[in-house]
Design a protein around this motif. Structure first.
Motif, short mmCIF file in Angstrom:
data_model
loop_
_atom_site.label_atom_id
_atom_site.label_comp_id
_atom_site.label_asym_id
_atom_site.label_seq_id
_atom_site.Cartn_x
_atom_site.Cartn_y
_atom_site.Cartn_z
N SER A 13 -7.58 23.13 16.69
CA SER A 13 -7.67 24.55 17.00
C SER A 13 -6.97 24.90 18.31
O SER A 13 -6.59 26.05 18.53
CB SER A 13 -9.15 24.98 17.09
OG SER A 13 -9.82 24.25 18.10
N HIS A 34 -10.71 36.52 17.39
CA HIS A 34 -9.59 35.98 18.17
C HIS A 34 -9.34 36.87 19.39
O HIS A 34 -9.07 38.06 19.25
CB HIS A 34 -8.34 35.91 17.30
CG HIS A 34 -7.13 35.41 18.03
ND1 HIS A 34 -7.04 34.14 18.56
CD2 HIS A 34 -5.94 36.03 18.32
CE1 HIS A 34 -5.86 33.98 19.14
NE2 HIS A 34 -5.17 35.12 19.01
N ALA A 72 3.75 28.75 8.32
CA ALA A 72 3.36 27.36 8.49
C ALA A 72 4.40 26.41 7.97
O ALA A 72 5.23 26.77 7.16
CB ALA A 72 2.04 27.11 7.77
N ASP A 100 1.42 26.80 14.21
CA ASP A 100 2.50 27.37 15.03
C ASP A 100 3.25 26.28 15.79
O ASP A 100 4.48 26.30 15.90
CB ASP A 100 1.93 28.39 16.02
CG ASP A 100 1.42 29.66 15.33
OD1 ASP A 100 1.78 29.87 14.15
OD2 ASP A 100 0.67 30.42 15.97
N THR A 116 -4.50 27.99 13.34
CA THR A 116 -3.25 28.71 13.55
C THR A 116 -2.41 28.10 14.68
O THR A 116 -1.19 27.94 14.53
CB THR A 116 -3.53 30.20 13.86
OG1 THR A 116 -4.36 30.74 12.83
CG2 THR A 116 -2.24 31.00 13.94
N ARG A 139 -5.88 32.17 4.88
CA ARG A 139 -5.68 33.27 5.80
C ARG A 139 -6.86 34.22 5.65
O ARG A 139 -7.12 34.74 4.56
CB ARG A 139 -4.38 34.00 5.48
CG ARG A 139 -3.13 33.16 5.70
CD ARG A 139 -2.82 32.97 7.16
NE ARG A 139 -2.27 34.18 7.77
CZ ARG A 139 -1.99 34.28 9.07
NH1 ARG A 139 -2.25 33.27 9.89
NH2 ARG A 139 -1.49 35.40 9.56
N PRO A 159 -0.07 29.51 5.21
CA PRO A 159 0.50 30.70 5.86
C PRO A 159 2.00 30.68 5.74
O PRO A 159 2.63 29.62 5.74
CB PRO A 159 0.06 30.53 7.32
CG PRO A 159 -1.08 29.56 7.28
CD PRO A 159 -0.84 28.69 6.10
N ASP A 174 -10.14 27.48 13.35
CA ASP A 174 -8.88 28.23 13.29
C ASP A 174 -7.75 27.26 13.64
O ASP A 174 -7.67 26.78 14.77
CB ASP A 174 -8.94 29.39 14.29
CG ASP A 174 -7.63 30.17 14.38
OD1 ASP A 174 -6.70 29.89 13.59
OD2 ASP A 174 -7.54 31.05 15.25
N ARG A 229 -6.16 35.00 10.57
CA ARG A 229 -5.84 33.67 11.09
C ARG A 229 -5.86 32.64 9.96
O ARG A 229 -6.39 32.88 8.86
CB ARG A 229 -6.85 33.26 12.16
CG ARG A 229 -7.04 34.27 13.27
CD ARG A 229 -5.86 34.33 14.20
NE ARG A 229 -5.81 33.15 15.07
CZ ARG A 229 -4.84 32.93 15.95
NH1 ARG A 229 -3.81 33.77 16.04
NH2 ARG A 229 -4.86 31.86 16.72
N SER A 230 -5.30 31.46 10.23
CA SER A 230 -5.33 30.35 9.27
C SER A 230 -6.56 29.49 9.57
O SER A 230 -6.65 28.88 10.63
CB SER A 230 -4.05 29.50 9.40
OG SER A 230 -2.92 30.26 9.05
#
Length: 421
Positions: free
Chosen positions: A412, A374, A130, A230, A226, A369, A127, A224, A381-382
């Motif tokens: 996750s 969600h 990322a 993050d 993400t 991705r 991402p 996931d 999402r990644s």
């Protein structure tokens, strides 16, 4: 001055190795060498090793040619040395750390941990937000090229068309047409044959032994990641991880070490001879890597005791050492559980083979991705797939599933880690 001839035999390089292949001589007959000067590169079943000279003198004879497999205790070369200077001679030194390999074309990959189906080293897209995603343990490693291909011999099998006389068939006449002959010549088949030696032989034997000894079970989990990406971005931006190359692989390695504390059965060994299950007291985390010399699984000692930043540095050192061709037997010995990063090849999942002697290996797929459920809706999402292979003699299905679920929960939703420790 009185001189004497001294033979140098292949020393015991440790780890129970009984033979090595001579890759290259670093000296010639007539060369004057000093004590501990590099005289040859040899390939064991586990690593490339640089041999230091046990004497100061003149090389008088080379007993073997590059590409030859030599047993421990067999003659390698002879020296003419000054007997007077040799009076206080000390025993020959042990082999030096593995030598850096000259550049060449890198071959295959990663594979089962023994492999994740094993070495290598193309890269999966990450991402935009990322952290650095170059998780490849060994992208484009250098090697010995032509030297490592000793014995390779191309075999040409040109196509020979019929002569095409008056009674020949239409297909035969076509084969004799100049344009068709030119085309067939461009499609000659070329074979190469390479002796199966060194790391490739060792890996093949280990894979067969592992596959037909340990009852493998593989289970999958798609998650996931993400939140983890993050979090890593925030930590790097705020300075906590500044100067450390923290990637998805780093986060997975940390999650594996943490999850082991709740399911120690995955960090064990089946000792058939002793009739015992050995529970390891530390985590020596192997990272499967495909190199030009074949699959290797160097490991990070005491990985469970490292912080995220320290683990990132250890992974960086592992890559740097492998790229320089300095991965030694000590770096390959003593692994307790492994990770293979098949995602660097754009692969989503696999069924890795256990590294011999270990109870589990985790395959990390490519981070992609994609639409994902969600917060009650659908969002981009990644997402990544994890695959865990384990030895069913040591790990029950419930234990393997719990371990993989724990790794997934940490990645996750990193905040859940607080409740797990």
């Amino acid at each position: 001055m009185t001189t004497a001839t001294k033979d140098f035999m292949l020393p015991d390089l440790g780890e129970g190795l009984t033979e090595s292949q001579l890759v290259a001589w670093n000296v010639r007959v007539g060369d004057r060498v000093s004590l501990n000067q590099s005289i040859a590169d040899v390939e064991t079943a586990k690593a490339l090793v640089e041999l230091p000279s046990p004497y100061a003198g003149v090389v008088s004879r080379l007993y073997v040619e590059p590409g030859t497999t030599v047993g421990v205790g067999e003659k390698l070369l002879a020296f003419d040395i000054d007997e007077t200077a040799d009076a206080g001679e000390t025993p020959p030194p042990a082999a030096a750390p593995p030598a850096a390999a000259p550049p060449a074309t890198a071959p295959p990959t990663a594979a089962p941990a023994a492999a994740a189906s094993a070495a290598a080293e193309s890269q999966a897209a990450e991402p935009a937000a990322a952290p650095p995603a170059d998780d490849s343990p060994l992208p484009n490693l250098v090697g010995y090229g032509a030297k490592a291909e000793t014995g390779a011999r191309p075999t040409r099998r040109p196509h020979t068309p019929p002569t095409g006389g008056p009674g020949s068939s239409r297909s035969e006449r076509l084969e004799t047409h100049p344009a068709r002959r030119s085309s067939s010549l461009q499609h000659e088949r070329i074979e190469t044959r390479t002796p199966i030696t060194g790391v490739r032989r060792h890996t093949a034997d280990a894979m067969v032994r592992s596959a037909f000894t340990a009852p493998h079970v593989t289970t999958f989990l798609t998650i996931d990641v993400t939140p983890t990406l993050d979090l890593l971005t925030r930590l790097q931006g705020s300075g906590e991880l500044a100067g450390h190359r923290v990637t998805v692989l780093t986060a997975v390695a940390k999650a594996v070490c943490l999850a082991i504390s709740r399911t120690p059965a995955v960090n064990a060994h089946w000792d058939e001879e002793a009739g015992e299950i050995v529970q390891f007291g530390t985590v020596n985390l192997g990272i499967a890597a495909a190199t030009p010399r074949g699959l290797m699984v160097p490991n990070i000692k005491n990985a469970e005791a490292l912080t995220l930043a320290e683990l990132a540095d250890a992974l960086t050192d592992l890559v740097t050492t492998a790229k320089a061709g300095r991965t030694g037997p000590e770096d390959l010995a003593g692994g307790t559980i492994s990770i293979t990063n098949v995602g660097v090849f754009g692969v989503d999942a696999g069924t890795p083979i256990l590294n011999p002697g270990e109870a589990a290996i985790l395959a990390l797929g490519a981070v992609r991705r994609q639409p994902w459920e969600h917060e009650g809706g659908i969002a981009l999402r990644s997402v990544v797939t994890l695959a865990l292979s384990f030895d069913h003699r040591l790990v029950d299905g419930e234990q393997g599933s719990r371990f993989l679920a724990d790794v997934g929960r940490i990645l996750s939703d990193p905040a859940r880690l607080i409740a797990m420790i």
